[in-house]
Design an enzyme around this catalytic site. Structure first.
Site, PDB file in Angstrom:
ATOM      1  N   TYR A  63     -14.007  -2.245  13.044  1.00 31.60           N
ATOM      2  CA  TYR A  63     -13.434  -0.900  12.899  1.00 31.60           C
ATOM      3  C   TYR A  63     -12.415  -0.875  11.768  1.00 31.60           C
ATOM      4  CZ  TYR A  63     -10.697   3.232  14.358  1.00 31.60           C
ATOM      5  OH  TYR A  63     -10.030   4.435  14.410  1.00 31.60           O
ATOM      6  N   SER A 120      -6.683   4.183   9.894  1.00 31.09           N
ATOM      7  CA  SER A 120      -6.051   3.674  11.108  1.00 31.09           C
ATOM      8  C   SER A 120      -5.150   2.488  10.813  1.00 31.09           C
ATOM      9  CB  SER A 120      -7.147   3.232  12.076  1.00 31.09           C
ATOM     10  OG  SER A 120      -6.626   2.447  13.120  1.00 31.09           O
ATOM     11  N   LYS A 167     -12.763   1.234   8.296  1.00 27.55           N
ATOM     12  CA  LYS A 167     -11.766   2.228   7.889  1.00 27.55           C
ATOM     13  C   LYS A 167     -11.198   1.873   6.510  1.00 27.55           C
ATOM     14  CE  LYS A 167     -11.523   5.231  11.289  1.00 27.55           C
ATOM     15  NZ  LYS A 167     -11.895   6.652  11.039  1.00 27.55           N
TER      16      LYS A 167
END
Lengths: 348, 348
Positions: A167, A139, A171
């Site tokens: 997050y 991402s 990732k």
């Protein structure tokens, strides 16, 4: 060359998060094509696509004889000694994830669904020993702006990610694991960094970026929607079609085309929340933008404002990938693809 | 401010890998100082240093009443429900690791000792809830040159690491975990990237960089030594003294001085294997360099040649850290500190 590739005329594919919006769209695209080339190898017919997800596949997919569903929790499926789900897989698309807002609110959830699951998936693929092609959906959230370490004005292919969310960290760690499991020859891994996907159809999810779709989708349906950040907020957008195209290109590119094991930034359209609202108004009129609720949400702002708005993607462009032409065109695509979900449109 | 800092007049420290060369040197330095300032807070007397290691502490350390040893496997100690080892720790120096050559030869060993142990240590610190200051020894091995992704000629503070070894990947993942556990307020983490440490005293270890010490240490002792890479091989060196200084500075710097959560490249002296041999000859004569066995070792070359030789450390210099003045001075320090291990010296 894939192991045993010469002997095989058909291909089996696994998609984690396969019942989700992107996973289902990827599956539909693959079914429509009917065949795929992996890493520059000859085209092979797709004999099976297994959708791994807690949710059942959408009805249209479930009706296709090439689709099978592996219902359940990904971590539990990976912990199972029964590896039959993975043994025959020629390609795995790893899209399952807990999303940004969820991971910020529930650290353990993110560590389990993103960090531990990605590691377990790589271990499973290694143990199975068939060296599948593995595409990992990372991402743009790996890039995070902070007062202590401001992002450069334009992100380039070699810009150092400094994630400012759990997050983003998870990732980015997944990318590193992918790179080393690939270098060691356990998998053939390709990591792609997805941009903010808009317009997502369907229901809102827990992503901090969710409103980038909701602020278009809900007004088009005649429903009020939150737009909790200022007009000038920059955003790097890609349509669902461009996003799936990028994921597929990662599977298809030869090793030479793909290049380094570093994750690939997919192309994006640099726009702002204000420009998105203006595009909505051009497509659906003031009746649509009147439905936007501009109450600020500090929790969402805090996450979203760390993400970059301008990304230069030389490497992706060299692979033939490009950004959407305009956000208005992206909205019109959504309107065309989701006629049942659209009530307010003033011009074609 | 540290939790409860105002109430405490003494300080407890844990060093993982505390019986190893760097851990023991760090412990000696701390004992000699007798007190430490953590993150800019007032100095406090060091009441206890716990050395966590599979090996027993060196005799001089074991004799100090402030030293206690926690003998055993780090992963097992972290898996134990008994957290007493960690509960009182004001500062943890995480130096325990499997080294580069080992991790390249035994993937699972590296994943256990570096990846899993660092994650478990952070989880333990989080569970204990005292928010210790945690210094993590990362490595310049996070930087890796490859044909697909060449390193820039000079590494800067914001250069993107693209590790080309499992060790480098595992260290880089450790940095990411440190950054997020710090951002979330679970620990106060600082990651420092150690340069190639030379001259290490004692016995060779499994590090691919081991010969950078052995090629000096063994000839000084009158013993033959491998120098398995070409003269022109660049290397970024730091002496043991400079390395421990960098580790301590990371613990002492205030949050404002420290800046971003990104790992800090420690200063290094840019030299080459040929220049190192020339310095050895100036200190110990041709009798010493005649003991160098120049048989190439492809496995070691493959790892070492991916590491950068020139690193510009603006951020570390701003913290008052600097590189060794010359490699000859580094050798002379080693000779002075290890008189019993040196036989061949021609000039003082």
């Amino acid at each position: 060359m894939l192991v045993g590739e010469g002997d095989k005329t058909t291909m089996q594919i696994v998609i984690t998060g396969g019942a989700g919006f992107l996973g289902a769209r990827l599956a539909r695209t693959l079914l429509k094509r009917g065949e795929l080339s992996l890493a520059g190898a000859p085209l092979r017919a797709i004999s099976r696509i297994t959708l791994v997800d807690r949710a059942a596949p959408p009805a249209d997919l479930a009706a296709d004889p090439r689709i099978s569903a592996a219902l359940g929790d990904l971590n539990e499926q990976l912990a199972s000694p029964d590896a039959s789900l993975w043994t025959g897989a020629d390609a795995i698309f790893h899209l399952a994830a807990a999303v940004s807002g969820e991971c910020e609110a529930d650290f353990d959830l993110g560590m389990r669904s993103n960090f531990a699951a990605t590691h377990a998936l790589l271990e499973k693929a290694r143990t199975v020993g068939t060296r599948p092609l593995l595409v990992f959906a990372s991402s743009l959230a790996v890039f995070g702006d902070s007062p202590e370490q401001p992002l450069p004005p334009v992100i380039e292919d070699h810009t150092l990610p400094t994630p400012q969310t759990s997050y983003g960290i998870q990732k980015f760690i997944g990318e590193q694991l992918m790179a080393d499991y690939t270098r060691k020859g356990f998998v053939r891994g390709r990591s792609v960094r997805l941009m903010t996907v808009s317009v997502r159809p369907g229901r809102p999810n827990g992503a901090a970026s969710g409103f980038f779709s909701g602020m278009i989708r809900e007004p088009l349906a005649g429903i009020r929607a939150a737009c909790p950040v200022p007009d000038e907020t920059p955003v790097a957008i890609a349509s669902p079609a461009r996003t799936v195209e990028g994921i597929l290109r990662a599977a298809q590119a030869s090793d030479a085309e793909w290049g380094p094991r570093t994750a690939l930034n997919l192309p994006s359209l640099s726009t702002t929340v204000g420009e998105m609202a203006a595009a909505l108004e051009r497509v659906a009129g003031k009746a649509a933008t009147d439905l936007l609720d501009r109450t600020p949400d500090p929790a969402i702002q805090r996450i979203v404002k760390t993400w970059p708005g301008r990304i230069e993607t030389v490497r992706a462009n060299r692979l033939g990938l490009s950004a959407d032409a305009s956000f208005e065109a992206v909205i019109r695509d959504y309107v065309r693809e989701n006629p049942d979900a659209v009530k307010l449109v003033i011009a074609a």
